[in-house]
Design a protein around this motif. Structure first.
Motif, short mmCIF file in Angstrom:
data_model
loop_
_atom_site.label_atom_id
_atom_site.label_comp_id
_atom_site.label_asym_id
_atom_site.label_seq_id
_atom_site.Cartn_x
_atom_site.Cartn_y
_atom_site.Cartn_z
N ILE A 235 0.67 -1.03 0.12
CA ILE A 235 -0.14 -0.24 -0.29
C ILE A 235 0.45 0.91 0.15
CG2 ILE A 235 -1.67 1.36 1.97
CD1 ILE A 235 -2.64 -1.30 2.41
N VAL A 236 0.33 2.15 -1.01
CA VAL A 236 1.81 3.47 -1.40
C VAL A 236 0.69 4.84 -1.18
CG1 VAL A 236 2.61 4.72 -2.34
CG2 VAL A 236 3.24 2.37 -2.73
N HIS A 237 0.79 5.52 0.27
CA HIS A 237 0.33 7.36 0.55
C HIS A 237 1.47 8.02 -0.12
CE1 HIS A 237 -2.25 5.31 3.94
NE2 HIS A 237 -1.98 4.41 3.12
N THR A 238 0.64 9.14 -1.62
CA THR A 238 1.83 9.66 -1.66
C THR A 238 1.12 10.76 -2.18
OG1 THR A 238 3.99 9.93 -2.99
CG2 THR A 238 1.66 9.46 -4.08
N THR B 100 4.88 5.00 2.66
CA THR B 100 4.49 6.50 2.69
C THR B 100 5.36 7.77 2.26
OG1 THR B 100 4.63 7.71 4.43
CG2 THR B 100 3.10 6.25 4.55
N GLY B 101 4.75 8.66 2.10
CA GLY B 101 5.61 9.99 1.98
C GLY B 101 5.64 10.36 0.03
N ARG B 102 6.31 11.86 0.12
CA ARG B 102 5.83 12.19 -0.92
C ARG B 102 6.64 11.77 -2.51
NH1 ARG B 102 4.87 18.33 -0.68
NH2 ARG B 102 4.03 19.18 1.29
N ASN B 103 6.81 11.73 -3.17
CA ASN B 103 6.91 11.55 -4.50
C ASN B 103 6.92 10.15 -4.39
OD1 ASN B 103 8.23 14.69 -3.54
ND2 ASN B 103 7.91 14.73 -5.66
N SER C 16 -2.60 8.80 8.55
CA SER C 16 -4.01 8.17 8.14
C SER C 16 -2.90 6.16 8.23
CB SER C 16 -4.10 8.20 6.35
OG SER C 16 -4.44 6.58 5.66
N GLY C 17 -1.72 6.51 7.89
CA GLY C 17 -0.81 4.70 7.57
C GLY C 17 -0.81 4.92 9.56
N PHE C 18 -1.11 6.00 11.10
CA PHE C 18 -0.59 5.64 11.68
C PHE C 18 -1.94 4.99 12.50
CE2 PHE C 18 -1.39 7.88 15.66
CZ PHE C 18 -0.68 7.12 16.76
N GLY C 19 -3.40 5.54 11.63
CA GLY C 19 -4.76 5.46 11.84
C GLY C 19 -4.97 4.04 11.61
N MET C 20 -4.20 3.27 10.18
CA MET C 20 -4.10 1.85 10.69
C MET C 20 -3.54 1.16 11.56
SD MET C 20 -3.38 2.79 6.27
CE MET C 20 -3.86 0.39 5.23
N ASP D 252 7.38 4.72 7.83
CA ASP D 252 6.66 5.63 7.16
C ASP D 252 7.94 7.05 6.79
OD1 ASP D 252 4.69 7.65 7.93
OD2 ASP D 252 5.83 8.33 9.23
N GLU D 253 7.64 7.58 5.26
CA GLU D 253 8.22 8.22 4.72
C GLU D 253 9.31 7.54 4.50
OE1 GLU D 253 7.29 10.61 4.49
OE2 GLU D 253 6.13 12.02 5.83
N ILE D 254 8.86 6.47 3.47
CA ILE D 254 10.54 5.65 3.33
C ILE D 254 10.18 6.71 1.71
CG2 ILE D 254 9.41 3.92 2.43
CD1 ILE D 254 11.07 2.35 2.56
N ASN D 255 9.17 6.90 1.03
CA ASN D 255 10.10 7.58 -0.06
C ASN D 255 10.92 8.57 -0.16
OD1 ASN D 255 7.69 5.81 -1.45
ND2 ASN D 255 6.35 7.54 -0.78
N ILE D 256 10.57 9.28 1.33
CA ILE D 256 12.20 10.58 1.16
C ILE D 256 13.10 10.32 0.98
CG2 ILE D 256 12.79 12.40 2.03
CD1 ILE D 256 9.89 12.83 1.58
#
Lengths: 202, 202
Positions: free
Chosen positions: B34-37, B165-168, B46-50, B132-136
């Motif tokens: 699952i990716v949140h970007t 999660t994380g931008r880009n 939302s990741g924390f909520g999950m 969390d924020e691995i995308n950075i």
């Protein structure tokens, strides 16, 4: 410009004026009107994450759930069993789901939820209120958008945050809000035949 | 088609083939990637909520936080003080923030986080891992995207969910993922001079 457009523009102008007046009074910190909308995931779970964050900070908070079943068991159980002290949890949507075919009952449930929501927002002890899936009740006019927006702009205590979630947020609400995020669906496994699963979907 | 484009397409084709192979083995339920970007709010909350949802369900879970400070105190305190049993919490990003000017240290911190992440994903007890924020870390090539995608597609236990999660988010990750949500910023109060606030931003 037709009559409908003119009325819409005038309404938006009024909301903007009320919002600008509110913003002019802002101090460095202020309670925000926050909207999570869009067809993507994360609208409710992010709201729920913010609630847990408040609990972590010791900020008294409340949830009013306008649609039955959005939070099936995981978060509801956690809040009810472990954080009943820290977070008031109200379900107004027992009577209205996608399956209900009784509009009067749906309207009554939504109105009851909104009445409780107003009490919670006005409660000086509570500083963060999540109105989960209220956008659905607004979309179907179970609640009057003008009344909701007017209450948020004129009655909400200065330092209280209110989060409103659900698809298809009305333009009046977006205009009135401080912080709006649209969750956009990029890719979803249901199309591949994967069912809703514990921890992910609910 | 130039060389770079050809290599990119070939890479995407390979990822898709690996993903299709994986999907062919799917049962009714499966662990999802699952990716949140996106630039909007709600990716981490939302990741924390999950994660809290998993705790509510009694599903053992873990968080690896790749950027210091994304979760300042609220959720970190709650997980560490009240749910240390239910959720393993690892911070790998102590050494890398926007302010760090030491790339070697940043790379070492990201690599250490990824090494722990792999252990947690492979742990048969744990069924849900939030990166969390691995995308950075991926964006700045502190971690190798091919290695991460390959691990998720070939080594992740069938029933374990991993949220990144994380931008880009890199295209390779989006291609490999089952569920991708983009959080889009519609309106933000910072532009009006409101500061980040407890419960909302952190």
């Amino acid at each position: 410009m037709d009559d409908l457009t003119a009325r819409h523009n005038e309404k938006m102008r009024k909301i903007k004026a009320a919002r600008d007046k509110l913003m002019a009074t802002k101090t460095e910190q202020k309670g925000l009107i926050i909207v999570h909308t869009g067809a993507g995931k994360g609208k409710s779970s992010s709201g729920f994450g913010m609630i847990m964050r408040c609990i972590g900070h010791g900020i008294p908070c409340a949830v009013v759930q306008f649609i039955k079943g959005t939070w099936i068991t995981g978060e509801k159980e956690l809040l009810r069993t472990r954080f009943a002290e820290e977070c008031t949890f109200v379900v107004s949507g027992e009577g209205f789901t996608w399956e209900t075919q009784d509009r009067d009952r749906d309207v009554a449930a939504a109105q009851a939820g909104w009445a409780r929501a107003k009490e919670l927002i006005l409660d000086p002890e509570i500083r963060f209120v999540l109105l989960d899936e209220i956008n659905i009740a607004l979309r179907y006019d179970y609640l009057d958008i003008d009344e909701v927006v007017d209450f948020l702009l004129t009655r909400k205590p200065q330092m209280t945050h209110v989060v409103l979630t659900g698809r298809n947020a009305k333009p009046e609400l977006i205009e009135a809000a401080d912080l709006v995020t649209e969750m956009t669906l990029v890719k979803h496994p249901f199309k591949d035949g994967v069912v809703a699963q514990k921890g992910v979907e609910f």
